[in-house]
Design a protein around this motif. Sequence first.
Motif, PDB file in Angstrom:
ATOM      1  N   PRO A  79      51.714  -1.954  -8.672  1.00  0.00           N
ATOM      2  CA  PRO A  79      53.057  -0.882  -8.789  1.00  0.00           C
ATOM      3  C   PRO A  79      53.333  -2.069  -7.927  1.00  0.00           C
ATOM      4  N   GLN A  80      52.751  -2.678  -6.523  1.00  0.00           N
ATOM      5  CA  GLN A  80      53.683  -3.379  -5.411  1.00  0.00           C
ATOM      6  C   GLN A  80      54.398  -4.467  -5.570  1.00  0.00           C
ATOM      7  N   THR A  81      53.568  -5.037  -6.645  1.00  0.00           N
ATOM      8  CA  THR A  81      53.888  -6.597  -6.805  1.00  0.00           C
ATOM      9  C   THR A  81      55.285  -7.094  -7.466  1.00  0.00           C
ATOM     10  N   ASP A  82      55.941  -7.812  -6.169  1.00  0.00           N
ATOM     11  CA  ASP A  82      57.083  -8.067  -6.070  1.00  0.00           C
ATOM     12  C   ASP A  82      57.928  -9.228  -6.455  1.00  0.00           C
ATOM     13  N   LEU A  83      58.196  -9.848  -7.495  1.00  0.00           N
ATOM     14  CA  LEU A  83      58.389 -11.421  -7.787  1.00  0.00           C
ATOM     15  C   LEU A  83      60.175 -10.821  -7.954  1.00  0.00           C
ATOM     16  N   LYS A  84      60.901 -10.620  -6.364  1.00  0.00           N
ATOM     17  CA  LYS A  84      62.447 -10.696  -6.356  1.00  0.00           C
ATOM     18  C   LYS A  84      63.109 -11.992  -6.588  1.00  0.00           C
ATOM     19  N   ASN A  85      62.063 -13.205  -6.492  1.00  0.00           N
ATOM     20  CA  ASN A  85      62.952 -14.565  -6.878  1.00  0.00           C
ATOM     21  C   ASN A  85      63.355 -15.283  -8.266  1.00  0.00           C
ATOM     22  N   MET A  86      62.076 -14.549  -9.199  1.00  0.00           N
ATOM     23  CA  MET A  86      61.447 -15.151 -10.169  1.00  0.00           C
ATOM     24  C   MET A  86      62.539 -13.747 -11.331  1.00  0.00           C
ATOM     25  N   CYS A  87      62.368 -12.656 -10.501  1.00  0.00           N
ATOM     26  CA  CYS A  87      63.384 -11.445 -11.225  1.00  0.00           C
ATOM     27  C   CYS A  87      65.020 -12.092 -10.999  1.00  0.00           C
ATOM     28  N   ALA A  88      65.861 -12.525 -10.213  1.00  0.00           N
ATOM     29  CA  ALA A  88      66.432 -12.983  -9.868  1.00  0.00           C
ATOM     30  C   ALA A  88      67.072 -14.262 -10.475  1.00  0.00           C
ATOM     31  N   LEU A  89      65.975 -14.683 -11.202  1.00  0.00           N
ATOM     32  CA  LEU A  89      66.423 -15.747 -12.075  1.00  0.00           C
ATOM     33  C   LEU A  89      67.024 -15.296 -13.689  1.00  0.00           C
ATOM     34  N   GLY A  90      66.488 -13.659 -13.752  1.00  0.00           N
ATOM     35  CA  GLY A  90      66.232 -13.584 -15.209  1.00  0.00           C
ATOM     36  C   GLY A  90      65.029 -12.865 -15.783  1.00  0.00           C
ATOM     37  N   LEU A  91      63.338 -12.956 -15.190  1.00  0.00           N
ATOM     38  CA  LEU A  91      61.923 -12.912 -15.624  1.00  0.00           C
ATOM     39  C   LEU A  91      62.522 -11.368 -15.831  1.00  0.00           C
ATOM     40  N   GLY A  92      62.426 -10.115 -14.914  1.00  0.00           N
ATOM     41  CA  GLY A  92      62.410  -8.806 -15.673  1.00  0.00           C
ATOM     42  C   GLY A  92      63.417  -8.504 -17.210  1.00  0.00           C
ATOM     43  N   ASN A  93      64.923  -9.699 -17.523  1.00  0.00           N
ATOM     44  CA  ASN A  93      65.773  -9.542 -18.379  1.00  0.00           C
ATOM     45  C   ASN A  93      64.380 -10.041 -20.113  1.00  0.00           C
ATOM     46  N   ILE A  94      63.798 -10.492 -19.937  1.00  0.00           N
ATOM     47  CA  ILE A  94      63.285 -11.136 -20.857  1.00  0.00           C
ATOM     48  C   ILE A  94      62.675 -10.109 -21.427  1.00  0.00           C
ATOM     49  N   ASP A  96      49.697 -26.437  -1.983  1.00  0.00           N
ATOM     50  CA  ASP A  96      48.869 -27.861  -1.844  1.00  0.00           C
ATOM     51  C   ASP A  96      50.130 -27.562  -3.169  1.00  0.00           C
ATOM     52  N   GLY A  97      50.192 -27.949  -4.235  1.00  0.00           N
ATOM     53  CA  GLY A  97      51.033 -28.101  -5.193  1.00  0.00           C
ATOM     54  C   GLY A  97      52.294 -27.025  -5.077  1.00  0.00           C
ATOM     55  N   ILE A  98      52.393 -26.747  -4.494  1.00  0.00           N
ATOM     56  CA  ILE A  98      54.063 -25.390  -3.940  1.00  0.00           C
ATOM     57  C   ILE A  98      54.197 -26.884  -3.550  1.00  0.00           C
ATOM     58  N   ASP A  99      53.994 -27.217  -2.094  1.00  0.00           N
ATOM     59  CA  ASP A  99      54.544 -28.093  -1.029  1.00  0.00           C
ATOM     60  C   ASP A  99      54.462 -29.843  -1.822  1.00  0.00           C
ATOM     61  N   LYS A 100      54.115 -29.923  -2.640  1.00  0.00           N
ATOM     62  CA  LYS A 100      53.851 -31.409  -2.601  1.00  0.00           C
ATOM     63  C   LYS A 100      55.200 -31.240  -4.214  1.00  0.00           C
ATOM     64  N   THR A 101      55.070 -29.535  -4.994  1.00  0.00           N
ATOM     65  CA  THR A 101      57.180 -30.003  -5.649  1.00  0.00           C
ATOM     66  C   THR A 101      57.836 -29.774  -4.429  1.00  0.00           C
ATOM     67  N   LEU A 141      50.875 -15.139  -7.429  1.00  0.00           N
ATOM     68  CA  LEU A 141      52.007 -15.073  -8.002  1.00  0.00           C
ATOM     69  C   LEU A 141      53.131 -14.507  -7.192  1.00  0.00           C
ATOM     70  N   GLU A 142      53.061 -13.993  -5.666  1.00  0.00           N
ATOM     71  CA  GLU A 142      53.804 -13.435  -4.732  1.00  0.00           C
ATOM     72  C   GLU A 142      54.044 -14.684  -3.937  1.00  0.00           C
ATOM     73  N   TYR A 143      53.175 -15.546  -3.680  1.00  0.00           N
ATOM     74  CA  TYR A 143      53.643 -16.224  -3.136  1.00  0.00           C
ATOM     75  C   TYR A 143      54.776 -17.377  -3.170  1.00  0.00           C
ATOM     76  N   PHE A 144      54.173 -17.404  -5.032  1.00  0.00           N
ATOM     77  CA  PHE A 144      55.049 -18.786  -5.056  1.00  0.00           C
ATOM     78  C   PHE A 144      56.358 -18.627  -5.571  1.00  0.00           C
ATOM     79  N   ASP A 145      56.171 -16.989  -5.403  1.00  0.00           N
ATOM     80  CA  ASP A 145      57.969 -16.384  -6.015  1.00  0.00           C
ATOM     81  C   ASP A 145      58.256 -16.868  -4.562  1.00  0.00           C
ATOM     82  N   SER A 146      57.722 -16.611  -3.125  1.00  0.00           N
ATOM     83  CA  SER A 146      58.143 -16.672  -1.888  1.00  0.00           C
ATOM     84  C   SER A 146      58.225 -17.942  -1.567  1.00  0.00           C
ATOM     85  N   LYS A 147      58.224 -19.390  -2.164  1.00  0.00           N
ATOM     86  CA  LYS A 147      58.088 -20.445  -2.374  1.00  0.00           C
ATOM     87  C   LYS A 147      59.867 -20.866  -2.859  1.00  0.00           C
ATOM     88  N   LEU A 148      59.894 -20.279  -4.255  1.00  0.00           N
ATOM     89  CA  LEU A 148      60.797 -20.640  -4.940  1.00  0.00           C
ATOM     90  C   LEU A 148      61.612 -20.672  -4.780  1.00  0.00           C
TER      91      LEU A 148
END
Length: 392
Positions: free
Chosen positions: A39-54, A260-265, A301-308
């Motif tokens: 339950p503590q999983t937090d994807l706040k930046n993707m959710c700000a884009l609308g992830l939880g509204n799908i 590495d993939g996120i950094d290269k992006t 997932l949370e790490y990607f979200d933090s780098k978004l």
Amino acid sequence: MKRAIIVVLDSVGIGELPDAKDFGDVGSNTLVNIKKARPQTDLKNMCALGLGNIQGEDIHLLGKTDSPKGAFGKMAEKSIGKDTTTGHWEIAGIITAKPFPTFTETGFPKEVMDAFEQAIGTKTLGNYAASGTEIIKDLGPEHVKTGYPIVYTSADSVFQIAAHEEVISLEKLYDMCLKAREILSGDYGVARVIARPFVGEEGNYTRTKNRKDFSLEPTGTTLLDLAKEKGLNVTAIGKIEDIFEHRGMTRTDHTTNNNDGIDKTIFYTKEDFEGILFTNLVDTDMIYGHRNDVEGYATALEYFDSKLPEIMAEMKEDDILFITADHGCDPTTPSTDHSREYVPLLVYGKNVKAGVDLGVRKSFADLGQTISDYLGLNANFDAESFLDEILK
């Protein structure tokens, strides 16, 4: 300069497709089930884009917002399958009507293995469906003793060859894969031949980052082909180059892991070019999904979200960011295989309307058609563009 930035979060499904029962995947919902299990999983930046509204059962649990900053929706897979190749090809415009063959029940036929052993000049071990970490634990000692490569498969359409790097060199292992790729065609035409090198001692074998995929060549013209033909830059990050058999790209960066993939992006987003930046982040699938590691999956997932926000901060005026997936791999179910699921679709850019509900798309190829329309590539995929819905 118009650019499309595609980030594929490998295996991050968002609910079973109507035909999930045909694939043994009833109950799979990768993102939502991870949230329920942790339950503590937090994807706040993707959710700000609308992830939880799908749209979809319990997706709001991820975190619904009253004012999404992006456009959002989910996509159904029109192709028959649930593997990496099928999903990525469909994103790029190819619908796979006939699924790639699998050999889960019996392993590869005698005629295939005989031809392979003759081609490489040695016997093999294994030839059954197994977890990659388990089979090297079980057969690793015999492999080290005999020098015979380990062959195995899974529920995916794959022919995998595992070998200790000190027993079979990487160069020789890759050559074995090329020989297998030549043999595996027609009725035996698996989507990917995969080199799976490992190191270590008995009881402590570890797979290395020198994995290499040898895919079938795409069966039709892809979004990447069209972009390259037009003279645009097509930068492929992660295993994108392998999935498309190195076709339709002007620059590749294989990367070593998600970080590495996120950094290269972020790095390539800073550059000035026109065209496509296409990233695959594989760890969620390869390291965590297939091993039913909920904690690891959620953390990735949370790490990607933090780098978004860093990716978004580097985007230029005419950039459009598309975040999606290629299939599911629900780590909360007993299965360790891919799952037949919808995939999320998040769209963001300075010229993208906020709060647009793109609904349920009938095909992953809607994404490819939309990018084609945006970049003026004149694709005619079996899909529906949503460009008019998102542009201001």
